[in-house]
Scaffold this motif. Sequence first.
Motif, PDB file in Angstrom:
ATOM      1  N   GLY A 142      91.049  43.643  73.095  1.00 36.34           N
ATOM      2  CA  GLY A 142      90.665  42.513  73.903  1.00 36.34           C
ATOM      3  C   GLY A 142      89.234  42.069  73.699  1.00 36.34           C
ATOM      4  N   THR A 143      88.598  42.437  72.597  1.00 37.20           N
ATOM      5  CA  THR A 143      87.229  42.033  72.309  1.00 37.20           C
ATOM      6  C   THR A 143      87.210  41.091  71.125  1.00 37.20           C
ATOM      7  OG1 THR A 143      86.897  43.939  70.858  1.00 37.20           O
ATOM      8  CG2 THR A 143      86.301  44.211  73.183  1.00 37.20           C
ATOM      9  N   ALA A 144      86.160  40.282  71.047  1.00 36.32           N
ATOM     10  CA  ALA A 144      86.037  39.348  69.943  1.00 36.32           C
ATOM     11  C   ALA A 144      85.735  40.091  68.655  1.00 36.32           C
ATOM     12  CB  ALA A 144      84.925  38.343  70.249  1.00 36.32           C
ATOM     13  N   PRO A 145      86.106  39.536  67.499  1.00 38.20           N
ATOM     14  CA  PRO A 145      85.783  40.177  66.220  1.00 38.20           C
ATOM     15  C   PRO A 145      84.285  40.298  66.028  1.00 38.20           C
ATOM     16  CG  PRO A 145      87.398  38.408  65.951  1.00 38.20           C
ATOM     17  CD  PRO A 145      86.869  38.297  67.338  1.00 38.20           C
ATOM     18  N   GLY A 146      83.877  41.233  65.203  1.00 34.61           N
ATOM     19  CA  GLY A 146      82.465  41.435  64.938  1.00 34.61           C
ATOM     20  C   GLY A 146      81.915  40.420  63.955  1.00 34.61           C
ATOM     21  N   GLY A 147      80.582  40.325  63.894  1.00 32.22           N
ATOM     22  CA  GLY A 147      79.914  39.545  62.880  1.00 32.22           C
ATOM     23  C   GLY A 147      79.781  38.066  63.148  1.00 32.22           C
ATOM     24  N   LEU A 148      80.390  37.563  64.226  1.00 28.61           N
ATOM     25  CA  LEU A 148      80.328  36.134  64.504  1.00 28.61           C
ATOM     26  C   LEU A 148      79.065  35.744  65.267  1.00 28.61           C
ATOM     27  CD1 LEU A 148      84.033  35.354  65.479  1.00 28.61           C
ATOM     28  CD2 LEU A 148      82.918  35.097  63.259  1.00 28.61           C
ATOM     29  N   ASP A 194      85.671  31.758  59.017  1.00 29.41           N
ATOM     30  CA  ASP A 194      84.493  32.099  59.811  1.00 29.41           C
ATOM     31  C   ASP A 194      83.905  33.454  59.449  1.00 29.41           C
ATOM     32  OD1 ASP A 194      86.437  33.773  60.831  1.00 29.41           O
ATOM     33  OD2 ASP A 194      86.157  33.181  62.928  1.00 29.41           O
ATOM     34  N   LEU A 195      84.566  34.211  58.584  1.00 31.35           N
ATOM     35  CA  LEU A 195      84.133  35.527  58.143  1.00 31.35           C
ATOM     36  C   LEU A 195      84.035  36.528  59.297  1.00 31.35           C
ATOM     37  CD1 LEU A 195      83.531  33.826  55.595  1.00 31.35           C
ATOM     38  CD2 LEU A 195      81.569  35.310  55.204  1.00 31.35           C
ATOM     39  N   ALA A 196      84.972  36.452  60.236  1.00 32.95           N
ATOM     40  CA  ALA A 196      85.067  37.495  61.254  1.00 32.95           C
ATOM     41  C   ALA A 196      85.217  38.839  60.552  1.00 32.95           C
ATOM     42  CB  ALA A 196      86.260  37.233  62.169  1.00 32.95           C
ATOM     43  N   TYR A 197      84.503  39.842  61.044  1.00 34.66           N
ATOM     44  CA  TYR A 197      84.340  41.124  60.351  1.00 34.66           C
ATOM     45  C   TYR A 197      85.186  42.208  61.018  1.00 34.66           C
ATOM     46  CZ  TYR A 197      81.725  45.277  58.695  1.00 34.66           C
ATOM     47  OH  TYR A 197      81.339  46.482  58.152  1.00 34.66           O
ATOM     48  N   LEU A 198      85.996  42.880  60.213  1.00 31.13           N
ATOM     49  CA  LEU A 198      86.802  43.991  60.697  1.00 31.13           C
ATOM     50  C   LEU A 198      86.496  45.215  59.852  1.00 31.13           C
ATOM     51  CD1 LEU A 198      90.234  42.139  61.015  1.00 31.13           C
ATOM     52  CD2 LEU A 198      88.520  42.463  62.795  1.00 31.13           C
ATOM     53  N   HIS A 199      85.912  46.224  60.485  1.00 29.95           N
ATOM     54  CA  HIS A 199      85.619  47.466  59.775  1.00 29.95           C
ATOM     55  C   HIS A 199      86.790  48.412  60.022  1.00 29.95           C
ATOM     56  CE1 HIS A 199      82.249  50.497  58.555  1.00 29.95           C
ATOM     57  NE2 HIS A 199      83.422  50.773  58.012  1.00 29.95           N
ATOM     58  N   ALA A 214      84.811  59.559  53.563  1.00 30.48           N
ATOM     59  CA  ALA A 214      86.242  59.299  53.387  1.00 30.48           C
ATOM     60  C   ALA A 214      86.520  59.081  51.907  1.00 30.48           C
ATOM     61  CB  ALA A 214      86.668  58.076  54.194  1.00 30.48           C
ATOM     62  N   TYR A 215      87.824  59.029  51.559  1.00 33.64           N
ATOM     63  CA  TYR A 215      88.207  58.749  50.174  1.00 33.64           C
ATOM     64  C   TYR A 215      88.269  57.253  49.893  1.00 33.64           C
ATOM     65  CZ  TYR A 215      89.280  63.685  49.576  1.00 33.64           C
ATOM     66  OH  TYR A 215      89.184  65.054  49.490  1.00 33.64           O
ATOM     67  N   GLY A 216      88.049  56.456  50.912  1.00 37.33           N
ATOM     68  CA  GLY A 216      88.013  55.018  50.729  1.00 37.33           C
ATOM     69  C   GLY A 216      87.365  54.363  51.931  1.00 37.33           C
ATOM     70  N   HIS A 217      86.722  53.246  51.690  1.00 40.32           N
ATOM     71  CA  HIS A 217      86.042  52.506  52.752  1.00 40.32           C
ATOM     72  C   HIS A 217      86.517  51.066  52.657  1.00 40.32           C
ATOM     73  CE1 HIS A 217      82.679  50.444  54.802  1.00 40.32           C
ATOM     74  NE2 HIS A 217      82.482  51.592  55.416  1.00 40.32           N
ATOM     75  N   LEU A 218      87.093  50.535  53.748  1.00 42.10           N
ATOM     76  CA  LEU A 218      87.725  49.220  53.710  1.00 42.10           C
ATOM     77  C   LEU A 218      87.072  48.276  54.713  1.00 42.10           C
ATOM     78  CD1 LEU A 218      90.148  47.640  52.417  1.00 42.10           C
ATOM     79  CD2 LEU A 218      91.477  48.305  54.425  1.00 42.10           C
ATOM     80  N   VAL A 219      86.704  47.089  54.243  1.00 40.33           N
ATOM     81  CA  VAL A 219      86.178  46.019  55.091  1.00 40.33           C
ATOM     82  C   VAL A 219      87.093  44.813  54.944  1.00 40.33           C
ATOM     83  CG1 VAL A 219      84.307  44.336  55.370  1.00 40.33           C
ATOM     84  CG2 VAL A 219      83.779  46.761  55.092  1.00 40.33           C
ATOM     85  N   PHE A 245      75.976  41.049  57.347  1.00 40.67           N
ATOM     86  CA  PHE A 245      76.507  41.802  58.474  1.00 40.67           C
ATOM     87  C   PHE A 245      75.783  43.132  58.605  1.00 40.67           C
ATOM     88  CE2 PHE A 245      79.939  39.253  56.681  1.00 40.67           C
ATOM     89  CZ  PHE A 245      80.446  38.599  57.792  1.00 40.67           C
ATOM     90  N   ALA A 246      75.303  43.440  59.800  1.00 40.68           N
ATOM     91  CA  ALA A 246      74.734  44.749  60.097  1.00 40.68           C
ATOM     92  C   ALA A 246      75.704  45.484  61.008  1.00 40.68           C
ATOM     93  CB  ALA A 246      73.372  44.610  60.774  1.00 40.68           C
ATOM     94  N   ASP A 247      76.247  46.593  60.517  1.00 40.38           N
ATOM     95  CA  ASP A 247      77.241  47.400  61.233  1.00 40.38           C
ATOM     96  C   ASP A 247      76.552  48.699  61.654  1.00 40.38           C
ATOM     97  OD1 ASP A 247      79.412  48.819  62.123  1.00 40.38           O
ATOM     98  OD2 ASP A 247      80.654  48.438  60.367  1.00 40.38           O
ATOM     99  N   PHE A 248      76.412  48.942  62.962  1.00 38.72           N
ATOM    100  CA  PHE A 248      75.604  50.064  63.421  1.00 38.72           C
ATOM    101  C   PHE A 248      75.991  50.473  64.841  1.00 38.72           C
ATOM    102  CE2 PHE A 248      73.686  46.147  64.771  1.00 38.72           C
ATOM    103  CZ  PHE A 248      73.245  46.394  66.067  1.00 38.72           C
ATOM    104  N   ARG A 249      75.455  51.621  65.273  1.00 41.00           N
ATOM    105  CA  ARG A 249      75.594  52.066  66.664  1.00 41.00           C
ATOM    106  C   ARG A 249      74.257  52.643  67.125  1.00 41.00           C
ATOM    107  NH1 ARG A 249      78.235  56.716  69.621  1.00 41.00           N
ATOM    108  NH2 ARG A 249      78.751  57.664  67.612  1.00 41.00           N
ATOM    109  N   PRO A 250      73.584  51.976  68.069  1.00 44.87           N
ATOM    110  CA  PRO A 250      72.313  52.496  68.558  1.00 44.87           C
ATOM    111  C   PRO A 250      72.493  53.870  69.200  1.00 44.87           C
ATOM    112  CG  PRO A 250      72.649  50.227  69.271  1.00 44.87           C
ATOM    113  CD  PRO A 250      73.954  50.709  68.720  1.00 44.87           C
TER     114      PRO A 250
END
Length: 326
Positions: free
Chosen positions: A58-64, A240-245, A229-234, A152-157
């Motif tokens: 129920g949250t908006a996609p990241g990166g927008l 609009d380039l909504a980002y899904l990690h 991991a054995y693979g990293h997928l974005v 895109f900056a993907d992080f967790r403070p």
Amino acid sequence: MNTGLKITAFTAAVAATFGTAYGVGKGVGPVTDRTPAAQHHEEAAQHDEEEGAGHGEGTAPGGLQISERGYTLDLRTPRIEAARRDTLRFAVVEDSTGRGVTAYEKEHDKELHLIVASRDLTTYRHLHPTRAADGTWSTPVELPEAGGYRVFADFRPEGAKEGLTLGADLAVAGESEPRELPAPSTTAKVDGYDVTLKGGLKTGTGGDLTLNVAKNGRPVTDLQPYLGAYGHLVALRSGDLAYLHVHPNGEPGDGRTKAGPGVSFMATVPSAGAYRLFLDFKHEGKVRTAAFTVHAGGGGHAEKDGGGHAEKGGGGHAEKSDGHQH
């Protein structure tokens, strides 16, 4: 201001400010948004809000957004020149203090993941910047073609319960020519490897994706761990380039996850439409990227077609996607 309007305003401001300076010494045209599908962003974003879509929670996609949940992505290098090595600098600023964040939780072996993609989704870079004591991040980057890009900056403070992805526009100066989104295909070739995609994307519920890696017609069974991991997928939504990690199923050393040839993921997309998938995998000491175009159907149904063409450049078709600069 919605993202579509911000993109238009940004492009106009850049053109007005720099004019023919983009082509200094080259006699080339201005930066342009090279994605024909960008005009559909407003409808897609509105659909997400109405449906409460996102990462299945129920949250908006990241990166927008450039600012969200009390943090702002401050891109201090808003423009660079095409085909020229430059340094990209930025900071994640805590809005309440105005200072750069200096404490992060590590995710996938890194404090922060930086993704740079052209708006037509034909160029992709997964970069690992270094952080200074004041919270300023920097990384070398070289982008092959001019046009509009998204950072895109993907992080967790530190102390945060969940991660966050912020996005900002980057202008790359030089001659620009619009490109269509690469056509869907279930195979991608990169640097002598063949990667096959099985499965599809579903809206509102998880869909299984398995990517099988082969070299010279033989399955690769000794993939090396990369970012835990054995693979990293974005996944990036066209328009609009909504980002899904997307996170992999299993991890190296857990006693059940094999080192290839298949790497499996669970992915949920916020809306029907076209997406570009970028798989990073490591073998024989080098990280490579395979790119796919996938169409997600509505109503929880996944299309059978998976994705696309490896990017142009060195090693056959790897230059534009194999951009792992550390």
